[in-house]
Write an enzyme that holds these catalytic residues in place. Structure first.
Site, PDB file in Angstrom:
ATOM      1  N   GLU A 168       0.859  -1.187   0.000  1.00  0.00           N
ATOM      2  CA  GLU A 168       0.000   0.000   0.000  1.00  0.00           C
ATOM      3  C   GLU A 168       0.890   1.230   0.000  1.00  0.00           C
ATOM      4  O   GLU A 168       1.838   1.324   0.790  1.00  0.00           O
ATOM      5  CB  GLU A 168      -0.900   0.000   1.235  1.00  0.00           C
ATOM      6  CG  GLU A 168      -1.751   1.263   1.389  1.00  0.00           C
ATOM      7  CD  GLU A 168      -2.618   1.226   2.644  1.00  0.00           C
ATOM      8  OE1 GLU A 168      -3.007   0.117   3.067  1.00  0.00           O
ATOM      9  OE2 GLU A 168      -2.902   2.307   3.206  1.00  0.00           O
ATOM     10  N   GLU A 173      -2.551  11.258   3.446  1.00  0.00           N
ATOM     11  CA  GLU A 173      -3.602  11.086   4.436  1.00  0.00           C
ATOM     12  C   GLU A 173      -3.562  12.293   5.370  1.00  0.00           C
ATOM     13  O   GLU A 173      -2.492  12.804   5.700  1.00  0.00           O
ATOM     14  CB  GLU A 173      -3.389   9.819   5.262  1.00  0.00           C
ATOM     15  CG  GLU A 173      -3.543   8.531   4.485  1.00  0.00           C
ATOM     16  CD  GLU A 173      -3.378   7.333   5.399  1.00  0.00           C
ATOM     17  OE1 GLU A 173      -4.401   6.727   5.760  1.00  0.00           O
ATOM     18  OE2 GLU A 173      -2.232   7.016   5.756  1.00  0.00           O
TER      19      GLU A 173
END
Length: 421
Positions: A168, A173
């Site tokens: 990932e 974020e």
């Protein structure tokens, strides 16, 4: 980061047969004179782009995105992701708006009972994957405790190997309790969840990311991922950062955009969080990038090649003339974004200088004008910001002759040929 994200995917994904556009090593249009080409950089070698143009209220392009539905018990998020355009719609002004609402119009059931919130999550699985390249999104994030917007990627083999073996790459974020900070992280086998490998980037002067649009990007090549915000590089990760654990990032990945509500990392919304909250996306783009085993020689005066001194990859490594030898230090790619790349880095004018004699070096690709070049039909390589040509110092032809920028004169030490790869 102190969080444990586990992806929720509604099905195993088939890979679309999408061919990536090759990096060009050809010559751009003529530069006559160089000053006229400040805006004439070649068009980006785009492999995926969504500018989100369309009527207000319309859904995203189904040829590019699929919509996930359901909740996410793994992270203890609070939202239910809905289908269609209810929580993900175009605004008619060139933006995608992902909206989180405090509602439950269809009596959705979540892991904790009756769902309290709705939102949206989109991915390109089965429609687009990329292996390496420049991946970016320009977005304005929402403000508020419990908000968790993200732009990220998952290995396309997740249906076969599961997570975190799939890998990932979190491009961006943000959690609401850190309004001025975003995070970029790698997750893989043995370094997932709160053990992910990454770093944060904070805006100066107490600014918040919710106040304006910002561009979040990674430059991804074999065994290397570099993160940037608005062109400013803030971290680079390689297998050396993993302590012997497996590097899971030399394979195709697909893209994901979502706005989560609550969860282990951001915490839940509270009375200070008004709803609805919106993640506004201006564009998502993927373009090709150089790989160390590709590229072409650039030859100049004396038949010598443009060469990275010592084949070193450290920032600031001089770029010079040297006998042509076919090594990776002499394989250059003229990329679609106007950069000239070798060894996973960019040809850079030192400190963004514009004066005659400023030396040229290797540096992390950062999107600045110091790394933009135009290759002309007249065989000049021009930095439009300085309006000057790539130049061999002192008209030298000896091995180790450094390169610099200089007023374009048409002399032999400013003429370059990009040969076949």
């Amino acid at each position: 980061m102190n969080r444990s994200r586990l992806p929720r995917l509604v099905s195993a994904f088939a890979v679309s047969a999408l061919a990536l556009v090759s990096l060009t090593s050809g010559i751009a249009g003529a530069v006559q004179p160089p000053a006229a080409n400040a805006a004439a950089a070649p068009a980006a070698a785009i492999t995926f782009s969504d500018e989100f143009d369309g009527p207000a209220g319309s859904a995203v392009d189904g040829a590019k995105w699929q919509i996930e539905t359901g909740d996410n018990v793994n992270n203890h998020e609070r939202q239910y992701y809905t289908a269609g355009n209810r929580n993900a719609a175009l605004d008619g002004q060139g933006h995608l708006v992902i909206t989180a609402r405090r509602e439950n119009p269809a009596n959705y059931a979540c892991w904790y009972g009756r769902c309290e919130y709705t939102s949206a999550r989109l991915n390109t699985a089965g429609k687009f994957t990329t292996q390496y390249g420049h991946v970016e999104a320009r977005m304005k994030v929402p403000r508020g405790q419990g908000m968790w917007p993200a732009f990220w990627m998952l290995g396309n083999d997740i249906g076969q190997v599961g997570w975190p073996a799939s890998g990932e790459i979190d491009v961006m974020e943000n959690v609401g309790f850190e309004p001025g900070t975003v995070h970029g992280t790698l997750h893989g086998p043995g370094y997932s969840g709160s053990g992910g490998i990454g770093a944060g980037y904070s805006l100066p002067g107490g600014q918040a990311f919710a106040d304006a649009f910002h561009t979040f990007a990674v430059d991804w090549s074999p065994n290397k991922v570099t993160w940037s915000v608005d062109g400013t590089v803030y971290q680079t990760r390689t297998p050396a950062d993993l302590g012997g654990r497996a590097w899971a990032f030399n394979k195709p990945f697909f893209l994901i955009l979502n706005l989560a509500v609550g969860g282990y990392w951001p915490g839940d919304p509270d009375g200070s969080t008004p709803f609805p909250r919106q993640l506004v996306v201006d564009h998502v783009r993927v373009s090709t990038a150089d790989a160390p085993t590709t590229g072409a020689a650039i030859t100049g005066v004396g038949g010598k090649c443009v060469d990275v001194a010592g084949a070193a990859t450290a920032n600031g490594t001089p770029v010079q003339l040297y006998d042509c030898n076919g090594t990776a230090a002499q394989r250059w790619t003229v990329a679609g974004d106007g950069t000239v790349r070798a060894l996973g880095k960019c040809l850079d004018v030192a400190s963004g200088g514009t004066a005659d004699g400023v030396q040229v070096r290797l540096w992390d690709c950062n999107g600045t004008a110091a790394q933009r070049w135009v290759v002309s039909g007249a065989r000049d390589i021009v930095n439009p910001q300085a309006n000057k040509c790539l130049d061999a110092v002192g008209n030298g032809t000896a091995n180790g002759t450094h390169l610099q920028i200089w007023t374009c004169t048409g002399a032999a030490n400013q003429k370059w040929t990009v040969t076949g790869a």
